[in-house]
Design a protein around this motif. Structure first.
Motif, PDB file in Angstrom:
ATOM      1  N   ASN A  29       0.819  -1.217   0.000  1.00 22.03           N
ATOM      2  CA  ASN A  29       0.000   0.000   0.000  1.00 22.03           C
ATOM      3  C   ASN A  29       0.848   1.260   0.000  1.00 22.03           C
ATOM      4  O   ASN A  29       0.483   2.263  -0.620  1.00 22.03           O
ATOM      5  N   THR A  30       1.987   1.224   0.677  1.00 22.64           N
ATOM      6  CA  THR A  30       2.892   2.373   0.671  1.00 22.64           C
ATOM      7  C   THR A  30       3.376   2.650  -0.742  1.00 22.64           C
ATOM      8  O   THR A  30       3.374   3.797  -1.202  1.00 22.64           O
ATOM      9  N   VAL A  75      -6.112  -0.623   4.752  1.00 23.99           N
ATOM     10  CA  VAL A  75      -6.939  -0.353   3.584  1.00 23.99           C
ATOM     11  C   VAL A  75      -6.593  -1.336   2.471  1.00 23.99           C
ATOM     12  O   VAL A  75      -5.536  -1.966   2.488  1.00 23.99           O
ATOM     13  N   SER A  76      -7.487  -1.449   1.499  1.00 27.78           N
ATOM     14  CA  SER A  76      -7.240  -2.336   0.362  1.00 27.78           C
ATOM     15  C   SER A  76      -6.312  -1.651  -0.642  1.00 27.78           C
ATOM     16  O   SER A  76      -6.007  -0.464  -0.525  1.00 27.78           O
ATOM     17  N   TYR A  77      -5.922  -2.409  -1.652  1.00 30.50           N
ATOM     18  CA  TYR A  77      -5.036  -1.858  -2.676  1.00 30.50           C
ATOM     19  C   TYR A  77      -5.695  -0.694  -3.411  1.00 30.50           C
ATOM     20  O   TYR A  77      -5.072   0.339  -3.641  1.00 30.50           O
ATOM     21  N   GLY A  78      -6.944  -0.862  -3.778  1.00 27.21           N
ATOM     22  CA  GLY A  78      -7.658   0.195  -4.483  1.00 27.21           C
ATOM     23  C   GLY A  78      -7.798   1.457  -3.648  1.00 27.21           C
ATOM     24  O   GLY A  78      -7.666   2.576  -4.153  1.00 27.21           O
ATOM     25  N   GLN A  79      -8.056   1.276  -2.372  1.00 25.83           N
ATOM     26  CA  GLN A  79      -8.183   2.430  -1.483  1.00 25.83           C
ATOM     27  C   GLN A  79      -6.852   3.157  -1.324  1.00 25.83           C
ATOM     28  O   GLN A  79      -6.820   4.380  -1.213  1.00 25.83           O
ATOM     29  N   SER A  80      -5.753   2.410  -1.324  1.00 30.38           N
ATOM     30  CA  SER A  80      -4.449   3.071  -1.198  1.00 30.38           C
ATOM     31  C   SER A  80      -4.144   3.901  -2.444  1.00 30.38           C
ATOM     32  O   SER A  80      -3.572   4.988  -2.343  1.00 30.38           O
ATOM     33  N   ILE A  81      -4.558   3.416  -3.610  1.00 29.46           N
ATOM     34  CA  ILE A  81      -4.385   4.198  -4.834  1.00 29.46           C
ATOM     35  C   ILE A  81      -5.235   5.465  -4.750  1.00 29.46           C
ATOM     36  O   ILE A  81      -4.784   6.554  -5.106  1.00 29.46           O
ATOM     37  N   LEU A  82      -6.446   5.319  -4.259  1.00 29.49           N
ATOM     38  CA  LEU A  82      -7.336   6.473  -4.085  1.00 29.49           C
ATOM     39  C   LEU A  82      -6.735   7.482  -3.100  1.00 29.49           C
ATOM     40  O   LEU A  82      -6.792   8.699  -3.340  1.00 29.49           O
ATOM     41  N   PHE A  83      -6.141   6.997  -2.025  1.00 29.17           N
ATOM     42  CA  PHE A  83      -5.450   7.881  -1.070  1.00 29.17           C
ATOM     43  C   PHE A  83      -4.399   8.725  -1.799  1.00 29.17           C
ATOM     44  O   PHE A  83      -4.317   9.931  -1.601  1.00 29.17           O
ATOM     45  N   GLY A  84      -3.581   8.065  -2.597  1.00 31.05           N
ATOM     46  CA  GLY A  84      -2.516   8.761  -3.306  1.00 31.05           C
ATOM     47  C   GLY A  84      -3.029   9.788  -4.292  1.00 31.05           C
ATOM     48  O   GLY A  84      -2.551  10.923  -4.338  1.00 31.05           O
ATOM     49  N   VAL A  85      -4.020   9.403  -5.091  1.00 37.35           N
ATOM     50  CA  VAL A  85      -4.573  10.310  -6.093  1.00 37.35           C
ATOM     51  C   VAL A  85      -5.227  11.522  -5.427  1.00 37.35           C
ATOM     52  O   VAL A  85      -4.985  12.674  -5.815  1.00 37.35           O
TER      53      VAL A  85
END
Length: 91
Positions: A29-30, A75-85
């Motif tokens: 996730n990081t 968080v899930s993988y998709g949520q971590s991408i959403l965090f970044g965006v």
């Protein structure tokens, strides 16, 4: 930025206090959040100024690292991408 990104893996994944599933999830996730923020930041630069920069890429990566830190293991993988965006767009 590369050294900071690498060290952040130890910070986030090391917070699991063991080589377990939580540490692996934190590690992935990081990386996902930071990469997503980097790409989002470059896309914003491209749209706003017409030219993405290396400094912008570095800022985006660090923004993603900061944003995912409190939730890296939860968080899930998709949520971590959403965090970044979202972090890149807000910043």
């Amino acid at each position: 930025t590369g050294l900071l990104w690498f060290g952040w893996f130890g910070f986030n994944a090391g917070s699991a206090l063991g080589a377990n599933e939580l540490a692996a999830l934190s590690f992935v996730n990081t990386n996902l959040a930071s990469a997503a923020a980097l790409i989002a930041w470059l896309l914003v630069e491209l749209v706003r100024g017409g030219k993405p920069t290396a400094v912008g890429a570095c800022i985006g990566a660090v923004v993603g690292l900061v944003a995912i830190t409190p939730a890296a293991g939860y968080v899930s993988y998709g949520q971590s991408i959403l965090f970044g965006v979202l972090a890149a767009l807000i910043s």
